[in-house]
Motif scaffolding. Structure first.
Motif: not given
Length: 145
Positions: A37-53
């Motif tokens: 969430g902080v990445w999205r606020e500061v940098l924009g789109a996330e760099p890769e999808p996060v698989p379920a864990y």
């Protein structure tokens, strides 16, 4: 300053309830979701999808999946070069995989970090010696344009 901006963004999540695999400010997040969430606020789109864990992450296979992902997208920092906004990776128990994340809030005297963990909302905790001992890696966000 980039680090101060990241720490400020992370503090905006304080009080967000813990929800496994979530990443929605005010609604729910886990430690990885806070970083996302902080990445999205500061940098924009996330760099890769996060698989379920699962809650046990990669413990059965002993894979350092979270550490490997951090190495793909963050900048490794030497431990003494601490700054606000640093991403802290923790190993919660001896012999376990590193599977907890936090963001440095303050450094030096009164050092703190912002994190989400099961049973708690996002909080800013003192970076006490027991927590410091669990840090296995420190990273910075990539440069912000």
């Amino acid at each position: 300053m980039t680090g101060e901006r990241i720490a400020h963004a992370a503090r905006g999540w304080i009080g967000t309830p813990y929800r496994h695999q979530a990443s929605v400010k005010g609604a729910g997040t886990d430690c990885l979701g806070l970083l996302r969430g902080v990445w999205r606020e500061v940098l924009g789109a996330e760099p890769e999808p996060v698989p379920a864990y699962t809650c046990d992450w990669a413990e059965p296979g002993r894979e350092e999946l979270l550490w490997e992902a951090a190495l793909r997208h963050l900048v490794v920092k030497p431990p003494p070069a601490e700054a606000p906004g640093d991403v802290l990776l923790f190993r919660m128990r001896d012999g376990g995989v590193a599977k907890h994340l936090g963001l440095a809030g303050r450094v030096g005297a009164g050092a703190s970090f912002i994190h989400a963990y099961s049973g708690h909302a996002v909080v800013e905790s003192p970076l006490s010696l027991p927590w410091r001992r669990r840090i296995v890696a420190r990273f910075a966000f990539p440069p912000i344009d």
